[in-house]
Design an enzyme around this catalytic site. Structure first.
Site, PDB file in Angstrom:
ATOM      1  CE  LYS A 199       1.394   5.683   2.153  1.00 22.49           C
ATOM      2  NZ  LYS A 199       1.485   4.593   3.153  1.00 22.49           N
ATOM      3  NE  ARG A 221      -0.454  -0.955  -0.049  1.00 22.57           N
ATOM      4  CZ  ARG A 221       0.837  -1.232   0.084  1.00 22.57           C
ATOM      5  NH1 ARG A 221       1.737  -0.328  -0.251  1.00 22.57           N
ATOM      6  NH2 ARG A 221       1.237  -2.396   0.565  1.00 22.57           N
ATOM      7  CE  LYS A 252       5.402   7.236   1.852  1.00 26.54           C
ATOM      8  NZ  LYS A 252       5.313   6.056   2.745  1.00 26.54           N
TER       9      LYS A 252
END
Length: 327
Positions: A199, A221, A252
């Site tokens: 991700k 993040r 992702k």
């Protein structure tokens, strides 16, 4: 043979729709599609997400209806995200048996039977007041190991409520092992884990953060999601998650990371999913509203590209519409 003309004519097999269907190499199927859905506590009616035309924050009742529609369209699974009314620093609603996600899981457990697979996103960002995917240290860093304890508790709460698959998305080191141990210890040995193994810290998540109401209140993040510049790191992350017990893994976003998806699918021994994320959805919808592209063709083309790159399952907000088009 006259040398002026080609001996090989690949166009012969492209002449008609029937011929093109006959020799198509990649055929996405409705049962390979997964529909992400948001259910928000305290709503009286579905609330449209402005940045994602056609997507709503559901009530507990409307999500049941939408699930039935997805099942009837042939969609293979849904991925539930919970949006609580009240948040705190530890994301207490995430594993509260009376929380919106657990209550919705119980609703669907009694509704769907074997008609569709019910998955639940397992993270804390939608539930924490600060919007990060884990617990924070006094200095504001995400505390990896303390977060694993929360993930373990959330996994058991979701499985107990009826989640058929749990999907950790926080990119914490060791999250799959912690969740597997917790599930097994609580007797949920048959509940699979779909890990968001690769991700990336992507710019394409913006509309999702409106839908899930989980944008970080400070910082970003990048400290725990992957750097978009890195490819081999994704293979290491996937290998670690598989070794820890992941039954499925996810890449992702999808479209901007087709190279990663293809390599993971080539080397990974478990099923590989791809998430066609909110920004990818919003770009197509916005361009279609302007009349700049053929919407239906773009929907099917982008889904086909993910399948062609190796995704065995595709999470897409177009799942129901695409399933009907594919059928």
């Amino acid at each position: 043979m006259n040398a002026r003309f080609p001996a090989a004519r690949p166009r012969r097999l492209r002449r008609t729709p029937a011929l093109r269907r006959l020799v198509a190499e990649t055929r996405p199927r409705p049962e390979e599609l997964i529909l992400p859905m948001f259910v928000k506590e305290g709503l009286d009616e579905p609330n449209p997400v402005e940045s994602m035309p056609g997507v709503v924050q559901h009530t507990r009742e409307s999500v049941r209806k939408a699930t039935q529609e997805a099942a009837e369209a042939g969609v293979g699974a849904l991925m539930l995200f919970g949006v609580p009314q009240y948040k705190d620093e530890r994301g207490s609603a995430a594993d509260d048996p009376g929380g919106v996600l657990q209550r919705t899981l119980r609703d669907l457990d009694s509704d769907v039977g074997d008609a569709i697979v019910v998955m639940s996103d397992l993270c804390l960002d939608e539930f924490t007041s600060h919007g990060h995917c884990g617990l924070l240290t006094p200095t504001g860093e995400v505390d990896n190991d303390a977060t694993l304890e929360r993930y373990a508790s959330v996994a058991v709460a979701q499985a107990s409520a009826g989640a058929q698959v749990v999907a950790p998305s926080g990119m914490m080191d060791g999250q799959v092992a912690a969740i597997r141990a917790a599930l097994d210890g609580a007797g949920y040995t048959q509940v699979p884990i779909l890990s968001y193994a690769a991700k990336y810290a992507s710019a394409f998540y913006g509309p999702f953060r409106e839908a899930a109401e989980g944008a970080p209140r400070f910082g970003d993040r990048t400290g725990y999601q992957q750097d978009p510049a890195n490819a081999s790191e994704a293979l290491r992350e996937v290998a670690l998650d598989v070794a820890e017990g992941a039954d499925m893994v996810m890449v992702k976003p999808g479209l901007a990371y087709l190279d990663i998806l293809a390599e993971v699918a080539r080397t990974c021994p478990v099923p590989v999913s791809a998430y066609q994320v909110s920004g990818e959805y919003a770009m197509v919808e916005a361009a279609a509203q302007k009349g700049w592209l053929d919407r239906e063709r773009a929907v099917l083309e982008t889904i086909t590209s993910l399948r062609r790159a190796g995704a065995a399952q595709i999470l897409t907000y177009w799942a129901v519409e695409a399933a009907r088009l594919l059928r």
